[in-house]
Scaffold this motif. Sequence first.
Motif, PDB file in Angstrom:
ATOM      1  N   VAL A   1      -3.953 -29.365 -28.776  1.00 27.28           N
ATOM      2  CA  VAL A   1      -2.685 -30.074 -28.822  1.00 27.28           C
ATOM      3  C   VAL A   1      -2.855 -31.407 -29.515  1.00 27.28           C
ATOM      4  O   VAL A   1      -3.740 -32.164 -29.162  1.00 27.28           O
ATOM      5  CB  VAL A   1      -2.159 -30.328 -27.392  1.00 27.28           C
TER       6      VAL A   1
ATOM      7  N   TYR B   1       6.034 -27.359 -26.599  1.00 28.35           N
ATOM      8  CA  TYR B   1       6.635 -26.668 -25.456  1.00 28.35           C
ATOM      9  C   TYR B   1       7.086 -27.670 -24.397  1.00 28.35           C
ATOM     10  O   TYR B   1       8.185 -27.556 -23.839  1.00 28.35           O
ATOM     11  CB  TYR B   1       5.631 -25.673 -24.884  1.00 28.35           C
TER      12      TYR B   1
ATOM     13  N   ILE C   1      -0.809 -19.634 -30.255  1.00 23.68           N
ATOM     14  CA  ILE C   1      -1.816 -20.686 -30.299  1.00 23.68           C
ATOM     15  C   ILE C   1      -1.863 -21.362 -31.668  1.00 23.68           C
ATOM     16  O   ILE C   1      -1.829 -22.591 -31.773  1.00 23.68           O
ATOM     17  CB  ILE C   1      -3.198 -20.104 -29.955  1.00 23.68           C
TER      18      ILE C   1
ATOM     19  N   LEU D   1      -4.889 -23.742 -25.866  1.00 22.70           N
ATOM     20  CA  LEU D   1      -4.155 -24.519 -26.858  1.00 22.70           C
ATOM     21  C   LEU D   1      -4.912 -25.758 -27.251  1.00 22.70           C
ATOM     22  O   LEU D   1      -5.473 -26.452 -26.424  1.00 22.70           O
ATOM     23  CB  LEU D   1      -2.794 -24.954 -26.282  1.00 22.70           C
TER      24      LEU D   1
ATOM     25  N   GLY E   1       0.848 -29.257 -33.160  1.00 22.15           N
ATOM     26  CA  GLY E   1       2.187 -29.754 -32.863  1.00 22.15           C
ATOM     27  C   GLY E   1       3.273 -28.971 -33.568  1.00 22.15           C
ATOM     28  O   GLY E   1       4.440 -29.353 -33.534  1.00 22.15           O
TER      29      GLY E   1
ATOM     30  N   SER F   1       1.355 -27.624 -24.212  1.00 19.30           N
ATOM     31  CA  SER F   1       1.365 -28.092 -25.593  1.00 19.30           C
ATOM     32  C   SER F   1       2.515 -29.061 -25.765  1.00 19.30           C
ATOM     33  O   SER F   1       3.521 -28.999 -25.056  1.00 19.30           O
ATOM     34  CB  SER F   1       1.518 -26.925 -26.573  1.00 19.30           C
ATOM     35  N   ARG F   2       2.377 -29.920 -26.717  1.00 16.60           N
ATOM     36  CA  ARG F   2       3.424 -30.909 -26.977  1.00 16.60           C
ATOM     37  C   ARG F   2       4.767 -30.272 -27.339  1.00 16.60           C
ATOM     38  O   ARG F   2       5.808 -30.647 -26.784  1.00 16.60           O
ATOM     39  CB  ARG F   2       2.963 -31.879 -28.062  1.00 16.60           C
TER      40      ARG F   2
ATOM     41  N   ALA G   1       1.211 -31.306 -19.938  1.00 16.04           N
ATOM     42  CA  ALA G   1       0.947 -31.927 -21.238  1.00 16.04           C
ATOM     43  C   ALA G   1      -0.280 -32.825 -21.138  1.00 16.04           C
ATOM     44  O   ALA G   1      -0.251 -33.842 -20.460  1.00 16.04           O
ATOM     45  CB  ALA G   1       2.160 -32.733 -21.688  1.00 16.04           C
TER      46      ALA G   1
ATOM     47  N   GLU H   1       1.094 -23.713 -32.434  1.00 13.02           N
ATOM     48  CA  GLU H   1       1.180 -24.928 -31.633  1.00 13.02           C
ATOM     49  C   GLU H   1      -0.082 -25.776 -31.736  1.00 13.02           C
ATOM     50  O   GLU H   1      -0.192 -26.813 -31.094  1.00 13.02           O
ATOM     51  CB  GLU H   1       1.466 -24.564 -30.177  1.00 13.02           C
ATOM     52  N   LEU H   2      -1.031 -25.320 -32.545  1.00 14.43           N
ATOM     53  CA  LEU H   2      -2.314 -25.988 -32.681  1.00 14.43           C
ATOM     54  C   LEU H   2      -2.178 -27.452 -33.084  1.00 14.43           C
ATOM     55  O   LEU H   2      -2.863 -28.315 -32.545  1.00 14.43           O
ATOM     56  CB  LEU H   2      -3.155 -25.243 -33.734  1.00 14.43           C
TER      57      LEU H   2
END
Length: 520
Positions: free
Chosen positions: A26, A203, A167, A24, A173, A200-201, A217, A170-171
Amino acid sequence: MTQSGGTVRGWWRDYVALVVVSGLLVTLGVAAPRSSLGSRPGERVEPTLESQVGEPATGWGSDVTACPDRELQVESSRYSPPCFTFTGDNGGRTTRGVTADTIKVAFRTNDNPTFFSLLARLGNVSFDESVRDWERTAVGLVDYFNENFEFYGRRLELVPYFGRGQIAEELTGGGRDNATNDAVRVAQDIGAFADVTALSRPYAEALSDREVVNIGAPFMPREWFTDNAPYAWSSLPSCTIGAEAGAEFGVKRQLGKPAAFAGGELHDRIRTVGVVIPNDQEWKRCGETGRRILQDAGYDTDLRLEYVLDLTTVQTQAADAVARLKAANITSVVCGCDPLMLMYMTARAEEQNYEPEWLILGTGFIDLDLIGQMITASAGDQWLHATGSSPLATPEPSGTGEAYRAYRSVRDDEPSLMVDLLYHQLLLLAIGIQMAGPDLRPETFESGMFAFPQRSGAVGTWKFSADNYTGVIDAREIWWDPDAISPWNGQPGTYLDNGTRYEIGHLPTKEPDIHRTADG
């Protein structure tokens, strides 16, 4: 870098640490405070354990005592908590995911290749591991912690599940709907106490919203962790630490001095600094921290460029950024960006015979040997000019580190090359559970972490507090050597250091202690 009587045009103000971990990238942001399960919003549980090695718990009752034969729970671990023994009743179910016998821990997975694997292919570096390798390694490490830590009659139960989060979504945000769906599944269907793949932020925030302790995170602002307390934690340093370390190293070691590590006609000119950052304005807190440090020293940046977090245009944007940096005669480049953008920028700089210094901030995993090797493979000698700071510790030789030894103590096969990352994620969880005592809840997990004694090991010096949910409080000075063999994977290319770590705020003012010439 030009001085401006304390005025800073402020590239720090908008700096965003783009992170690559577990497949990921983030971006960073802030969220509203979360309330605690079984407590009022903002309520804190005071630490229940003295911060001295071997001290028994206060308020746990006579069932928990200090070990009579040793001070440390695991004497071979540099991050070991104090040793405790337990007899009696642990209270049974104390919160969601915690019974008298088990502690449920979620592990999100999918069929996507890890981003590290994708980057390695692009950079022509040998690295081919699947999410399944990570899952297998995590299962083994859970067995290790169950055998070696005191969980008061309970055992960690790892629950891998196939997540909907992707991916690409969530790349930057995004992907909140799928991240939220996954978090709902963890909280309601799995009923987990914790998740060690909150990488990831979106999640991590979705898990915090549902009062699930989440580990992972990376490089989020210090205030973000406070807003998400007591649920969000990470074994990776906050971007606040990266900003503080980078600014301090810049002020005390680099700014106002000749560009000793630039090449060609830029060599030994007084440094002019250009910064390349994503154009994400969502998060400014870490940027403001670095900005204040620079402002107090009276420095300013000479060129600030932004780029769009768009993989389809990253190559074009990298070429444009390098052309502008070169035209402005920038001697020293700070790339507060993701490894892919940096890889393309260094490659374009090599093509354009542009040889600036590359000043490393120690964020976004730029300071991992894998990323340095990737850049070297794609950009030739360009990364010879890289130096800066890193909160990470010096990597240990493959097959000798604490994480590797832990895995091999319970398994006969070889772990993932990313065993260190997985180990320290799970280690943080294990420490919090042991230090919480039998009455395990998110609030006691937090108070236990705050009582954990300061320790130094493979990911730096850890000291957790209400201002630090990632532990790391120090950094080292690093530079790239393309010929030295990496302890991590046995391949050429590694970051070297002078053997000293500096607590943030206590770096001495002197010339960089770098054991190589400007020509590498």
